[in-house]
Scaffold this motif. Structure first.
Motif, PDB file in Angstrom:
ATOM      1  N   THR A 154      47.662  30.024  52.164  1.00  0.00           N
ATOM      2  CA  THR A 154      46.972  28.732  52.060  1.00  0.00           C
ATOM      3  C   THR A 154      45.615  28.949  51.403  1.00  0.00           C
ATOM      4  N   GLY A 155      44.960  27.847  51.048  1.00  0.00           N
ATOM      5  CA  GLY A 155      43.639  27.948  50.454  1.00  0.00           C
ATOM      6  C   GLY A 155      42.631  28.608  51.376  1.00  0.00           C
ATOM      7  N   ASP A 156      42.835  28.491  52.680  1.00  0.00           N
ATOM      8  CA  ASP A 156      41.917  29.098  53.641  1.00  0.00           C
ATOM      9  C   ASP A 156      41.989  30.622  53.635  1.00  0.00           C
ATOM     10  N   ASP A 157      43.070  31.176  53.062  1.00  0.00           N
ATOM     11  CA  ASP A 157      43.224  32.635  53.015  1.00  0.00           C
ATOM     12  C   ASP A 157      42.501  33.269  51.833  1.00  0.00           C
ATOM     13  N   ILE A 158      41.986  32.451  50.928  1.00  0.00           N
ATOM     14  CA  ILE A 158      41.330  32.988  49.734  1.00  0.00           C
ATOM     15  C   ILE A 158      39.939  33.497  50.105  1.00  0.00           C
ATOM     16  N   PRO A 159      39.624  34.766  49.824  1.00  0.00           N
ATOM     17  CA  PRO A 159      38.275  35.282  50.102  1.00  0.00           C
ATOM     18  C   PRO A 159      37.227  34.482  49.334  1.00  0.00           C
ATOM     19  N   GLN A 160      36.077  34.293  49.950  1.00  0.00           N
ATOM     20  CA  GLN A 160      35.032  33.449  49.373  1.00  0.00           C
ATOM     21  C   GLN A 160      34.644  33.875  47.966  1.00  0.00           C
ATOM     22  N   GLN A 161      34.596  35.179  47.708  1.00  0.00           N
ATOM     23  CA  GLN A 161      34.161  35.671  46.401  1.00  0.00           C
ATOM     24  C   GLN A 161      35.131  35.310  45.279  1.00  0.00           C
ATOM     25  N   PHE A 162      36.357  34.885  45.628  1.00  0.00           N
ATOM     26  CA  PHE A 162      37.385  34.596  44.626  1.00  0.00           C
ATOM     27  C   PHE A 162      37.674  33.099  44.494  1.00  0.00           C
ATOM     28  N   LEU A 163      36.834  32.261  45.107  1.00  0.00           N
ATOM     29  CA  LEU A 163      37.112  30.821  45.137  1.00  0.00           C
ATOM     30  C   LEU A 163      37.056  30.171  43.755  1.00  0.00           C
ATOM     31  N   ARG A 164      36.368  30.782  42.801  1.00  0.00           N
ATOM     32  CA  ARG A 164      36.333  30.199  41.457  1.00  0.00           C
ATOM     33  C   ARG A 164      37.733  30.175  40.826  1.00  0.00           C
ATOM     34  N   TYR A 165      38.622  31.041  41.328  1.00  0.00           N
ATOM     35  CA  TYR A 165      39.990  31.091  40.820  1.00  0.00           C
ATOM     36  C   TYR A 165      40.972  30.442  41.793  1.00  0.00           C
ATOM     37  N   ARG A 166      40.467  29.539  42.604  1.00  0.00           N
ATOM     38  CA  ARG A 166      41.283  28.895  43.631  1.00  0.00           C
ATOM     39  C   ARG A 166      42.533  28.246  43.051  1.00  0.00           C
TER      40      ARG A 166
ATOM     41  N   ALA B  34      47.517  37.526  41.741  1.00  0.00           N
ATOM     42  CA  ALA B  34      48.332  36.308  41.756  1.00  0.00           C
ATOM     43  C   ALA B  34      49.476  36.454  40.754  1.00  0.00           C
ATOM     44  N   PHE B  35      50.683  36.186  41.206  1.00  0.00           N
ATOM     45  CA  PHE B  35      51.869  36.277  40.362  1.00  0.00           C
ATOM     46  C   PHE B  35      52.292  34.867  39.971  1.00  0.00           C
ATOM     47  N   THR B  36      52.071  34.517  38.694  1.00  0.00           N
ATOM     48  CA  THR B  36      52.454  33.203  38.202  1.00  0.00           C
ATOM     49  C   THR B  36      53.829  33.296  37.552  1.00  0.00           C
ATOM     50  N   GLU B  37      54.253  32.218  36.955  1.00  0.00           N
ATOM     51  CA  GLU B  37      55.563  32.201  36.301  1.00  0.00           C
ATOM     52  C   GLU B  37      55.615  33.145  35.106  1.00  0.00           C
ATOM     53  N   ASP B  38      54.481  33.284  34.408  1.00  0.00           N
ATOM     54  CA  ASP B  38      54.477  34.042  33.152  1.00  0.00           C
ATOM     55  C   ASP B  38      53.658  35.330  33.169  1.00  0.00           C
ATOM     56  N   MET B  39      52.777  35.475  34.158  1.00  0.00           N
ATOM     57  CA  MET B  39      51.879  36.632  34.116  1.00  0.00           C
ATOM     58  C   MET B  39      51.373  37.019  35.496  1.00  0.00           C
ATOM     59  N   ILE B  40      50.746  38.183  35.518  1.00  0.00           N
ATOM     60  CA  ILE B  40      50.040  38.661  36.696  1.00  0.00           C
ATOM     61  C   ILE B  40      48.554  38.456  36.444  1.00  0.00           C
ATOM     62  N   CYS B  41      47.899  37.770  37.357  1.00  0.00           N
ATOM     63  CA  CYS B  41      46.460  37.551  37.260  1.00  0.00           C
ATOM     64  C   CYS B  41      45.781  38.521  38.224  1.00  0.00           C
ATOM     65  N   LEU B  42      45.098  39.489  37.657  1.00  0.00           N
ATOM     66  CA  LEU B  42      44.454  40.542  38.439  1.00  0.00           C
ATOM     67  C   LEU B  42      42.960  40.235  38.528  1.00  0.00           C
ATOM     68  N   MET B  43      42.493  39.920  39.732  1.00  0.00           N
ATOM     69  CA  MET B  43      41.090  39.567  39.969  1.00  0.00           C
ATOM     70  C   MET B  43      40.438  40.681  40.770  1.00  0.00           C
ATOM     71  N   GLN B  44      39.436  41.309  40.190  1.00  0.00           N
ATOM     72  CA  GLN B  44      38.795  42.463  40.824  1.00  0.00           C
ATOM     73  C   GLN B  44      37.289  42.236  40.936  1.00  0.00           C
ATOM     74  N   ARG B  45      36.781  42.447  42.129  1.00  0.00           N
ATOM     75  CA  ARG B  45      35.366  42.229  42.396  1.00  0.00           C
ATOM     76  C   ARG B  45      34.534  43.410  41.903  1.00  0.00           C
ATOM     77  N   THR B  46      33.454  43.104  41.197  1.00  0.00           N
ATOM     78  CA  THR B  46      32.483  44.098  40.777  1.00  0.00           C
ATOM     79  C   THR B  46      31.202  43.883  41.582  1.00  0.00           C
ATOM     80  N   LYS B  47      30.152  44.625  41.257  1.00  0.00           N
ATOM     81  CA  LYS B  47      28.902  44.470  42.001  1.00  0.00           C
ATOM     82  C   LYS B  47      28.313  43.072  41.859  1.00  0.00           C
ATOM     83  N   ALA B  48      28.491  42.486  40.681  1.00  0.00           N
ATOM     84  CA  ALA B  48      27.832  41.209  40.428  1.00  0.00           C
ATOM     85  C   ALA B  48      28.782  40.048  40.148  1.00  0.00           C
TER      86      ALA B  48
END
Length: 289
Positions: A20-32, A65-79
């Motif tokens: 659910t949306g509540d499971d998304i870590p706060q730092q990744f909400l821009r990609y909600r 995130a695994f979409t229909e066409d691709m894998i979206c890899l979101m990785q946190r950096t320092k900033a």
């Protein structure tokens, strides 16, 4: 604050599905939107003991995130959080490494190799991700003729028999070749029994299989080790048949009893260590190369 409290209470050192949306870590909400609209998504935690966790601290370093066409890899950096989009068609091969303490997920693409590490205590979410990739990364090409494979039944490994039964119970799969466990000390041109003496290095066994569309290799985490050296890990390598352009067998410079077995891909190659008497004839025939 409620979402941070929920994340803190549910945190564990394992890969967790985002349901659910509540499971998304706060730092990744821009990609909600990307995460919520995906077929499936998981989050990989930081390496920290539960007792050292504090509410509000960043607890996850990667979301996939695994979409229909691709894998979206979101990785946190320092900033920031970096987003990498990987089309399933870009994946030349992938590996799943399972060990007691550390697991790895390796994606080999036309551009680079991506390595994700995780705690393997909860493997279910990773296995679901593997199933999605295996469904999505295959082109519609002529299948491998499994009936023509003269299956190698010389495997003596109880571990591999168990892994095949567990991991490929729904697959129509054939064993093509088996590299047995062997010693690497040369005495008068003969290979030493790997059980004696205990100080001599050994090449661990590996298994080469095929289903209708993939080559699958199962081998140990440490291809070469000392007999008394512990190794509880193993590696699965999946390669779509249509990505394999050729197979080569070349001597390993460090030991004349070892050869490099390489599967040549559209970009780069994947290599495994085998014994000096290993034959690639059945592999070439099975893969029609």
């Amino acid at each position: 604050m409620e979402s941070l409290q929920r994340e803190y209470e549910r945190f564990g050192p394992w890969v967790a599905p985002i349901e659910t949306g509540d499971d998304i870590p706060q730092q990744f909400l821009r990609y909600r939107s990307t995460i919520e609209n995906a077929l499936y998504a998981v989050k990989i935690p930081i390496n920290v003991e539960r007792r050292n966790v504090r509410k509000g601290m960043p607890l996850y370093h990667t979301v996939v995130a695994f979409t229909e066409d691709m894998i979206c890899l979101m990785q946190r950096t320092k900033a920031d959080v970096d987003l990498t989009e990987i089309s399933y068609r870009q994946i030349l091969y992938f590996q799943h490494v399972s060990n007691i303490l550390v697991g790895e997920f390796v994606l080999g693409t036309v551009d680079q190799i991506y390595v994700l590490t995780f705690n393997p205590v909860e493997i279910g979410p990773v296995e679901k991700a593997i199933r999605i990739i295996r469904q999505k990364y295959l082109d519609k090409v002529a299948p491998i003729d499994l009936d023509s494979i003269d299956e190698n039944r010389d495997s003596k490994s109880a571990l591999y028999e168990t892994l095949i039964a567990r991991e490929f119970k729904s697959d129509d799969i054939k064993v093509i070749e088996y590299q047995p466990y062997m010693g690497l000390e040369d005495r008068a041109g003969e290979t030493v029994d790997p059980e004696t003496p205990a100080g001599e290095p050994v090449l661990q066994d590996s298994l080469f299989l095929a289903n209708e569309h993939e080559l699958v290799v199962i081998n140990r985490t440490k291809e070469i080790k000392l007999p008394r050296e512990a190794d509880y890990g193993y590696r699965y390598t999946y390669i779509p048949r249509n990505h394999i352009l050729g197979i080569t067998l070349e001597p390993e410079e460090t030991n004349e009893l070892i050869y490099n077995l390489s599967f040549i891909l559209k970009e780069g190659k994947v290599a495994f260590l085998v014994g000096h008497d290993f034959s690639i004839t059945k592999l070439k025939s099975a893969l029609n190369i």
